[in-house]
Enzyme design. Sequence first.
Site, short mmCIF file in Angstrom:
data_model
loop_
_atom_site.label_atom_id
_atom_site.label_comp_id
_atom_site.label_asym_id
_atom_site.label_seq_id
_atom_site.Cartn_x
_atom_site.Cartn_y
_atom_site.Cartn_z
N GLY A 51 -32.84 23.50 2.18
CA GLY A 51 -33.36 24.61 1.38
C GLY A 51 -34.86 24.56 1.21
N ALA A 96 -31.31 21.68 -1.19
CA ALA A 96 -30.48 22.02 -2.35
C ALA A 96 -30.08 20.71 -3.02
CB ALA A 96 -29.24 22.76 -1.87
N GLU A 122 -36.13 26.11 4.27
CA GLU A 122 -35.79 27.54 4.18
C GLU A 122 -36.74 28.26 3.22
OE1 GLU A 122 -31.68 26.54 3.36
OE2 GLU A 122 -31.05 27.68 5.12
N GLU A 140 -28.23 19.92 6.99
CA GLU A 140 -26.94 20.30 6.40
C GLU A 140 -25.75 19.81 7.23
OE1 GLU A 140 -29.52 22.32 6.91
OE2 GLU A 140 -29.96 23.41 5.07
N1 COA Z 1 -30.11 16.55 -3.62
C1 COA Z 1 -29.96 15.74 -4.67
N2 COA Z 1 -30.62 14.58 -4.82
C2 COA Z 1 -31.48 14.25 -3.84
C3 COA Z 1 -31.69 15.05 -2.71
C4 COA Z 1 -30.95 16.26 -2.62
N3 COA Z 1 -31.11 17.12 -1.58
N4 COA Z 1 -32.60 14.45 -1.90
C5 COA Z 1 -32.95 13.32 -2.52
N5 COA Z 1 -32.29 13.19 -3.69
C6 COA Z 1 -32.38 12.10 -4.67
C7 COA Z 1 -31.68 10.84 -4.20
O1 COA Z 1 -30.29 10.94 -4.46
C8 COA Z 1 -32.38 9.81 -5.04
O2 COA Z 1 -31.88 9.88 -6.35
P1 COA Z 1 -31.48 8.50 -7.15
O3 COA Z 1 -32.77 7.74 -7.23
O4 COA Z 1 -30.99 8.99 -8.47
O5 COA Z 1 -30.46 7.83 -6.29
C9 COA Z 1 -33.81 10.33 -5.09
O6 COA Z 1 -33.74 11.72 -4.81
C10 COA Z 1 -34.73 9.69 -4.08
O7 COA Z 1 -34.17 9.86 -2.79
P2 COA Z 1 -33.85 8.64 -1.79
O8 COA Z 1 -32.71 9.08 -0.92
O9 COA Z 1 -33.67 7.37 -2.56
O10 COA Z 1 -35.22 8.58 -0.96
P3 COA Z 1 -35.40 8.02 0.52
O11 COA Z 1 -36.87 7.97 0.75
O12 COA Z 1 -34.59 6.81 0.76
O13 COA Z 1 -34.78 9.16 1.47
C11 COA Z 1 -34.41 11.44 2.20
C12 COA Z 1 -35.36 10.45 1.51
C13 COA Z 1 -35.06 12.81 2.11
C14 COA Z 1 -34.25 11.06 3.69
C15 COA Z 1 -33.04 11.43 1.52
O14 COA Z 1 -33.22 11.54 0.13
C16 COA Z 1 -32.11 12.53 1.95
O15 COA Z 1 -31.55 12.49 3.02
N6 COA Z 1 -31.95 13.58 1.10
C17 COA Z 1 -31.04 14.65 1.35
C18 COA Z 1 -31.65 15.66 2.28
C19 COA Z 1 -30.65 16.77 2.60
O16 COA Z 1 -29.61 16.54 3.19
N7 COA Z 1 -31.02 18.00 2.23
C20 COA Z 1 -30.22 19.18 2.53
C21 COA Z 1 -29.27 19.44 1.43
S1 COA Z 1 -28.21 20.80 1.84
#
Ligand code: COA
Length: 258
Positions: free
Chosen positions: A109, A65, A112, A132
């Site tokens: 998500g 999400a 999911e 989450e």
């Molecule tokens: N929601 C909103 N933005 C997200 C996102 C999410 N679930 N996952 C990634 N992004 C965004 C980041 O904020 C970043 O945006 P920015 O460039 O404007 O700062 C961009 O996508 C790239 O992600 P980044 O975190 O820089 O890549 P990474 O390779 O360092 O890390 C992840 C990848 C997947 C490990 C990391 O993005 C992450 O932990 N995301 C969240 C996953 C999560 O918790 N999902 C469940 C949500 S309920």
Amino acid sequence: MAENILIERIDRIAIITINRPEKLNALNIRTRAELAQALDELRDDSEIRVVILTGAGEKAFVAGADISEFEGRTAIEQRAVMRSRNIFTTAEEFPKPLIAMINGFCLGGGNELAMCCDLRIAGENARFGQPEINLGIIPGGGGTQRLTRLIGEGRSMQMILTGEMIDAREAWRIGLVNEVHPTAELREKTLAIASRVASRSPVALAMAKAAVKGASRNTLRAGLDLEIDLFSLCFSSEDKDEGVRAFLEKRQPDFKGR
Ligand code: COA
């Protein structure tokens, strides 16, 4: 005009691409609405027999999400968002075979959504998780229920309580994905499966989906009754006549979907 969703048609197969690669295809409200609309369109398109769902770019299927939408949102607002047009239910109730082509992060998500698909085909670069818990929340798109049905309580509990990611091989080992392929071959391998499925009777495919899903949603007795009803219903289709005739005539069937 959809902003975050692309639809490509290849013969009887459609590929839906969630197209927010700069945000790792995170599902914001707009993307969810557009995805639901794309599924509605393809459900009603009689030319299309199988749908593949994937994410744009080389890093992610869907990273969950959109977390930025959580900030400042009240519980009442969150409930309204989740109950409005539930993309997970829409995907799960989609009557045609739906294949997740998982090309990178498949988190929250995203996982999911993949679990609402009928088949999950992953590239070696795929990473899976329900993170989450790291945000102080829990899965809300069916994760606690569908993951548990798919891989069992112990493994599901571990993924959900630790929030840690697993790689594609581990996801395959525990039954979360059907197949893993070198990332460069993912599209070709997924299309090959999709076209095999697309050559089958659309009527029988819909019945088969409903019957298999019945297994984890009913008692055994109710599931077996459902199977008999759906099996019998196939006998009202021209496709059943064609399939049986083709076998007896030693030729390939030509299913029309009626
Ligand atoms: N929601 C909103 N933005 C997200 C996102 C999410 N679930 N996952 C990634 N992004 C965004 C980041 O904020 C970043 O945006 P920015 O460039 O404007 O700062 C961009 O996508 C790239 O992600 P980044 O975190 O820089 O890549 P990474 O390779 O360092 O890390 C992840 C990848 C997947 C490990 C990391 O993005 C992450 O932990 N995301 C969240 C996953 C999560 O918790 N999902 C469940 C949500 S309920």
